[in-house]
Enzyme design. Structure first.
Site, short mmCIF file in Angstrom:
data_model
loop_
_atom_site.label_atom_id
_atom_site.label_comp_id
_atom_site.label_asym_id
_atom_site.label_seq_id
_atom_site.Cartn_x
_atom_site.Cartn_y
_atom_site.Cartn_z
CE1 TYR A 95 14.35 -44.06 -9.50
CE2 TYR A 95 14.36 -42.06 -10.99
CZ TYR A 95 13.92 -42.97 -9.92
OH TYR A 95 13.09 -42.22 -9.10
CE1 TYR A 134 13.01 -38.23 -12.66
CE2 TYR A 134 14.18 -38.77 -10.48
CZ TYR A 134 13.02 -38.93 -11.34
OH TYR A 134 11.92 -39.81 -10.83
NE ARG A 144 8.57 -35.95 -9.26
CZ ARG A 144 8.43 -37.03 -8.21
NH1 ARG A 144 8.54 -38.13 -8.72
NH2 ARG A 144 8.09 -37.02 -7.19
CG HIS A 147 11.58 -39.09 -5.39
ND1 HIS A 147 12.00 -38.35 -6.70
CD2 HIS A 147 11.10 -40.27 -6.03
CE1 HIS A 147 11.68 -38.83 -7.80
NE2 HIS A 147 11.43 -40.06 -7.26
CG HIS A 149 10.34 -44.25 -6.11
ND1 HIS A 149 8.95 -44.07 -6.49
CD2 HIS A 149 11.17 -43.86 -6.82
CE1 HIS A 149 9.19 -43.34 -7.51
NE2 HIS A 149 10.61 -43.17 -7.97
#
Lengths: 221, 163
Positions: A95, A134, A144, A147, A149
């Site tokens: 991120y 990640y 995870r 995905h 959000h």
């Protein structure tokens, strides 16, 4: 049951943050402000905000994808002109956030945030790159699944929804406590997007579809 | 149609959801401006430094919700908590007795929704609560500044609404 419980110990962060008492049922009178929601103007959203691959000087690295779908109420009616916000990791699973310590490369050409308003059919459309999986520190060897959000407004503040969209066939989904916190398998599957060959653009980008159905307002239930 | 399930906002929304002037429902010089501020606490009494709060007054207004104009009033604001778990909004008093406040955070698999009452008045929701629970929905005011803490869990846990 559609939504996950607040307390799901497999997701450690819920243990000290989940309310211990059940929420209080309230009968919303017609004047209850929770039955309305902000209206967003088209001039408040930039035309490039929905294309996450064109927010920098160069192109981000990764698999270019189109994600589109409709925001609907539980009667299947489109929610028009509503705000949809998305954010995600880059193709390496990192991120653009100071708190993300995963030692994967940042991409100077990818912030990973976008927004748009739905059209008259309730449709939104984003161009982005496929996010990477990640690791996180919830439990040993925790990862995870890939995905995106989603943050969605309805016509009532009680319909406000933040969720995550997953990708079909991701082998990490059964191991993910955040996704598995949803008790019902059919409900979990509603968070998995579909590959859509008719959305795919030749020589350019793969297409995925993901519809969001907002819950009832307390007046209706 | 069956509804889409909720998932946590997670820890990494700061590059996406906050926006310029998001906490300012009115400009600084608005004659009726008040400040609503407070902290978000977890069940161990620790501040929650990665929560996102949204305030809703019940009407959209004319200032813009995302792109703030120079004047007027917006009905919507957003504020991420700071490292001390503190949030703040510059707003006006609502036309009714309360404001609507929604809280998102890592560890909240679904947002929680509550009300901020600026005055303790007879009210259908408040009157159904015992005094200690009722008190969790009452902001404490000093001049033009109101304090309202959100306790997600444990002693003094804020009353959240079923929705």
């Amino acid at each position: 049951m559609t939504h996950p419980p607040y307390l799901y110990p497999g997701y450690q962060s819920t243990v000290l943050r989940a309310p211990s008492r059940p929420p209080v049922a309230f009968k919303a009178d017609p004047d209850a402000i929770e039955l309305s929601s902000p209206v967003f103007g088209h001039d408040e959203v930039g035309s490039l905000d929905a294309d996450l691959t064109r927010q920098h000087a160069g192109e981000p690295i990764g698999e270019r994808i189109i994600v589109t779908g409709r925001i609907l109420d539980d009667g299947g009616r489109p929610v028009r002109g509503t705000l949809v916000e998305v954010w995600q990791a880059n193709s390496a699973g990192r991120y653009a956030h100071a708190g993300d310590q995963h030692p994967a490369p940042l991409d100077p050409n990818f912030t990973g945030a976008g927004r748009c308003l739905t059209d008259d059919e309730g449709r939104y459309r984003f161009v982005t790159i496929k996010p990477g999986a990640y690791p996180w520190r919830n439990h040993p060897n925790a990862w995870r699944p890939a995905h995106i959000h989603f943050s969605v407004f309805g016509t009532a503040f009680t319909q406000r929804l933040v969720t995550q969209m997953y990708f079909p066939g991701d082998p990490l989904m059964p191991f993910d406590p955040i996704m598995q916190s949803i008790p019902d398998e059919a409900a979990r599957q509603r968070l998995v997007s579909s590959y859509a060959h008719d959305v795919t653009q030749p020589e350019w980008a793969l297409g995925y579809t993901f519809d969001v159905v907002l819950g009832r307002t307390p007046m209706e239930s | 149609m069956p509804a889409t399930p909720s998932q946590t906002v997670g820890p990494f929304f700061a590059h996406a959801l906050p926006y310029e002037h998001d906490w300012e429902l009115v400009p600084e010089r608005h004659p009726e401006a008040i400040t609503l501020t407070g902290r978000v606490w977890d069940g161990a009494g620790e501040p929650v430094p990665d929560a996102l709060l949204e305030l809703w007054l019940g009407r959209t207004g004319d200032r813009g919700a995302l792109r703030r104009g120079d004047g007027g009033v917006s009905g919507f604001g957003r504020c991420a908590t700071d490292p001390d778990g503190r949030y703040r909004f510059r707003t006006i008093r609502p036309s009714g007795p309360y404001l609507s406040l929604q809280i998102f955070a890592r560890g909240l698999l679904r947002s929680v929704l509550t009300r901020v009452y600026l005055e303790d008045l007879p009210d259908p929701l408040l009157d159904g609560l015992d005094p200690a629970r009722r008190a969790t929905l009452l902001a404490t005011g000093k001049g033009d500044t109101y304090e309202f803490d959100v306790r997600l869990q444990g002693e003094g846990e804020t009353v959240f609404l079923d929705f």
